[in-house]
Design a protein around this motif. Structure first.
Motif, mmCIF file in Angstrom:
data_model
loop_
_atom_site.group_PDB
_atom_site.id
_atom_site.type_symbol
_atom_site.label_atom_id
_atom_site.label_comp_id
_atom_site.label_asym_id
_atom_site.label_seq_id
_atom_site.Cartn_x
_atom_site.Cartn_y
_atom_site.Cartn_z
ATOM 1 N N ALA A 46 0.815 -1.216 0.000
ATOM 2 C CA ALA A 46 0.000 0.000 0.000
ATOM 3 C C ALA A 46 0.851 1.270 0.000
ATOM 4 C CB ALA A 46 -0.933 -0.007 1.209
ATOM 5 N N THR A 47 1.994 1.219 0.663
ATOM 6 C CA THR A 47 2.842 2.411 0.760
ATOM 7 C C THR A 47 3.948 2.435 -0.293
ATOM 8 O OG1 THR A 47 4.289 1.324 2.386
ATOM 9 C CG2 THR A 47 2.415 2.603 3.236
ATOM 10 N N ALA A 48 4.030 1.404 -1.134
ATOM 11 C CA ALA A 48 5.118 1.299 -2.104
ATOM 12 C C ALA A 48 5.235 2.502 -3.041
ATOM 13 C CB ALA A 48 4.975 0.011 -2.915
ATOM 14 N N PRO A 49 4.142 3.046 -3.600
ATOM 15 C CA PRO A 49 4.320 4.186 -4.514
ATOM 16 C C PRO A 49 5.075 5.344 -3.862
ATOM 17 C CG PRO A 49 2.109 3.307 -4.705
ATOM 18 C CD PRO A 49 2.738 2.608 -3.521
ATOM 19 N N ARG A 50 4.742 5.657 -2.624
ATOM 20 C CA ARG A 50 5.427 6.741 -1.926
ATOM 21 C C ARG A 50 6.859 6.369 -1.581
ATOM 22 N NH1 ARG A 50 2.256 7.127 2.162
ATOM 23 N NH2 ARG A 50 3.547 6.154 3.760
ATOM 24 N N MET A 51 7.072 5.135 -1.121
ATOM 25 C CA MET A 51 8.409 4.706 -0.746
ATOM 26 C C MET A 51 9.351 4.698 -1.942
ATOM 27 S SD MET A 51 10.685 1.951 -0.838
ATOM 28 C CE MET A 51 9.826 0.369 -0.905
ATOM 29 N N PHE A 52 8.876 4.188 -3.073
ATOM 30 C CA PHE A 52 9.716 4.164 -4.265
ATOM 31 C C PHE A 52 10.079 5.588 -4.696
ATOM 32 C CE2 PHE A 52 9.745 -0.136 -6.417
ATOM 33 C CZ PHE A 52 9.357 -0.842 -5.291
ATOM 34 N N ARG A 53 9.100 6.477 -4.638
ATOM 35 C CA ARG A 53 9.382 7.868 -5.031
ATOM 36 C C ARG A 53 10.419 8.491 -4.102
ATOM 37 N NH1 ARG A 53 5.306 12.470 -7.171
ATOM 38 N NH2 ARG A 53 6.857 14.142 -7.345
ATOM 39 N N THR A 54 10.296 8.237 -2.807
ATOM 40 C CA THR A 54 11.265 8.763 -1.851
ATOM 41 C C THR A 54 12.659 8.247 -2.159
ATOM 42 O OG1 THR A 54 9.606 8.987 -0.103
ATOM 43 C CG2 THR A 54 11.905 8.840 0.594
ATOM 44 N N ASN A 55 12.757 6.969 -2.506
ATOM 45 C CA ASN A 55 14.064 6.396 -2.820
ATOM 46 C C ASN A 55 14.664 7.000 -4.083
ATOM 47 O OD1 ASN A 55 14.006 4.791 -0.576
ATOM 48 N ND2 ASN A 55 13.623 2.891 -1.655
ATOM 49 N N VAL A 56 13.839 7.186 -5.120
ATOM 50 C CA VAL A 56 14.349 7.774 -6.355
ATOM 51 C C VAL A 56 14.789 9.217 -6.110
ATOM 52 C CG1 VAL A 56 13.775 8.456 -8.709
ATOM 53 C CG2 VAL A 56 13.018 6.244 -7.845
ATOM 54 N N GLU A 57 13.976 9.972 -5.400
ATOM 55 C CA GLU A 57 14.357 11.361 -5.095
ATOM 56 C C GLU A 57 15.631 11.396 -4.258
ATOM 57 O OE1 GLU A 57 9.942 13.477 -5.130
ATOM 58 O OE2 GLU A 57 10.763 12.719 -3.252
ATOM 59 N N GLY A 58 15.764 10.437 -3.319
ATOM 60 C CA GLY A 58 16.963 10.379 -2.498
ATOM 61 C C GLY A 58 18.200 10.059 -3.310
ATOM 62 N N MET A 59 18.080 9.135 -4.261
ATOM 63 C CA MET A 59 19.207 8.805 -5.122
ATOM 64 C C MET A 59 19.615 10.020 -5.955
ATOM 65 S SD MET A 59 21.543 6.900 -6.378
ATOM 66 C CE MET A 59 21.247 5.228 -5.761
ATOM 67 N N ALA A 60 18.638 10.717 -6.514
ATOM 68 C CA ALA A 60 18.939 11.899 -7.320
ATOM 69 C C ALA A 60 19.666 12.962 -6.492
ATOM 70 C CB ALA A 60 17.653 12.475 -7.907
ATOM 71 N N ALA A 61 19.227 13.159 -5.257
ATOM 72 C CA ALA A 61 19.871 14.145 -4.386
ATOM 73 C C ALA A 61 21.289 13.726 -4.035
ATOM 74 C CB ALA A 61 19.044 14.332 -3.120
ATOM 75 N N TRP A 62 21.489 12.422 -3.803
ATOM 76 C CA TRP A 62 22.827 11.931 -3.467
ATOM 77 C C TRP A 62 23.778 12.094 -4.647
ATOM 78 C CZ3 TRP A 62 24.431 6.168 -2.487
ATOM 79 C CH2 TRP A 62 25.731 6.129 -1.948
ATOM 80 N N VAL A 63 23.290 11.781 -5.836
ATOM 81 C CA VAL A 63 24.111 11.964 -7.048
ATOM 82 C C VAL A 63 24.599 13.408 -7.130
ATOM 83 C CG1 VAL A 63 23.981 12.106 -9.554
ATOM 84 C CG2 VAL A 63 23.181 10.043 -8.387
ATOM 85 N N LYS A 64 23.715 14.351 -6.876
ATOM 86 C CA LYS A 64 24.090 15.753 -6.981
ATOM 87 C C LYS A 64 25.071 16.155 -5.901
ATOM 88 C CE LYS A 64 19.751 16.888 -9.281
ATOM 89 N NZ LYS A 64 18.421 17.554 -9.206
ATOM 90 N N ARG A 65 24.956 15.560 -4.703
ATOM 91 C CA ARG A 65 25.902 15.871 -3.630
ATOM 92 C C ARG A 65 27.281 15.321 -3.939
ATOM 93 N NH1 ARG A 65 21.529 14.322 -0.360
ATOM 94 N NH2 ARG A 65 22.481 12.321 0.174
ATOM 95 N N ARG A 66 27.365 14.256 -4.718
ATOM 96 C CA ARG A 66 28.638 13.622 -5.026
ATOM 97 C C ARG A 66 29.451 14.396 -6.064
ATOM 98 N NH1 ARG A 66 29.453 8.081 -4.306
ATOM 99 N NH2 ARG A 66 30.257 7.949 -6.430
ATOM 100 N N ARG A 67 28.848 15.324 -6.733
ATOM 101 C CA ARG A 67 29.544 16.046 -7.806
ATOM 102 C C ARG A 67 30.664 16.929 -7.260
ATOM 103 N NH1 ARG A 67 24.105 17.634 -11.241
ATOM 104 N NH2 ARG A 67 23.923 15.623 -12.344
#
Length: 201
Positions: free
Chosen positions: A180-201
């Motif tokens: 039931a919570t998967a759509p939100r959890m997956f979105r949080t993970n994708v947004e988190g990965m994108a933010a981490w990628v940008k911090r690594r630059r």
């Protein structure tokens, strides 16, 4: 990769959008009567490259503090795997109210296909079964992937704890509740990965 893991990736690749989605895209599907659905979340992240996503996803020693709910994560030396194209790692995550779940996984690089590339992982069965139950629930199955093409990030996952490691109410929360919570959890993970990628630059 095991045949089961290859089949999981095939199910993911069949569902990846051909074009960059204009908004967050999520879908899930049942598989072989398992306790949880498998899922896929895809999001456009302008400027992010596949090489950046793959490098971040491979950097398991730095997941803590950079990825959602991870409280412990580290590469585990293993002569069976070269550490460059295949690596073994341990991870423990903390889920609010429900507690911790942990597992050992094999991560492998995924060759480019239809413009997508990245990494994928699957549970190491005997190594996970040997973990201490008092430190957290152990995974029954856990297979997933981080895939990307220029400007797009995708996250796929299928997972559930061992039934014997949890009581009835927690089992329901970790299976039906997780679906039931998967759509939100997956979105949080994708947004988190994108933010981490940008911090690594």
């Amino acid at each position: 990769m095991t045949p089961e893991h290859v089949e999981f990736l095939e199910r993911v690749f069949r569902r990846l959008p051909k074009n960059a989605p204009s908004k967050y895209h999520f879908e899930s599907w049942p598989h072989r009567g398992r306790a949880t659905d498998e899922g896929l979340g895809v999001m456009s992240v302008p400027g992010v490259t596949p090489a950046e996503v793959e490098a971040a996803a491979w950097d398991v020693n730095n997941y803590k503090g950079n990825t959602q709910a991870v409280v412990e994560c580290r590469q585990v030396p293993d002569d069976r795997f070269d550490g460059e194209t295949r690596q073994r790692f341990y991870q423990r995550i903390e889920i609010p109210v429900l507690g911790a779940i942990h597992y050992e996984l094999l991560m492998e690089r995924v060759a480019e296909r239809d413009g997508w590339s990245g990494v994928a992982w699957s549970v190491l069965r005997s190594e996970t079964d040997s973990l201490e139950k008092r430190r957290g629930m152990r995974s029954d199955y856990n297979h997933g992937c981080w895939l990307s093409k220029p400007g797009v990030v995708a996250y796929g996952l299928g997972s559930a704890p061992k039934r014997d490691d949890v009581g009835f109410l927690k089992w329901k929360a970790m299976t039906k509740g997780a679906d039931a919570t998967a759509p939100r959890m997956f979105r949080t993970n994708v947004e988190g990965m994108a933010a981490w990628v940008k911090r690594r630059r």
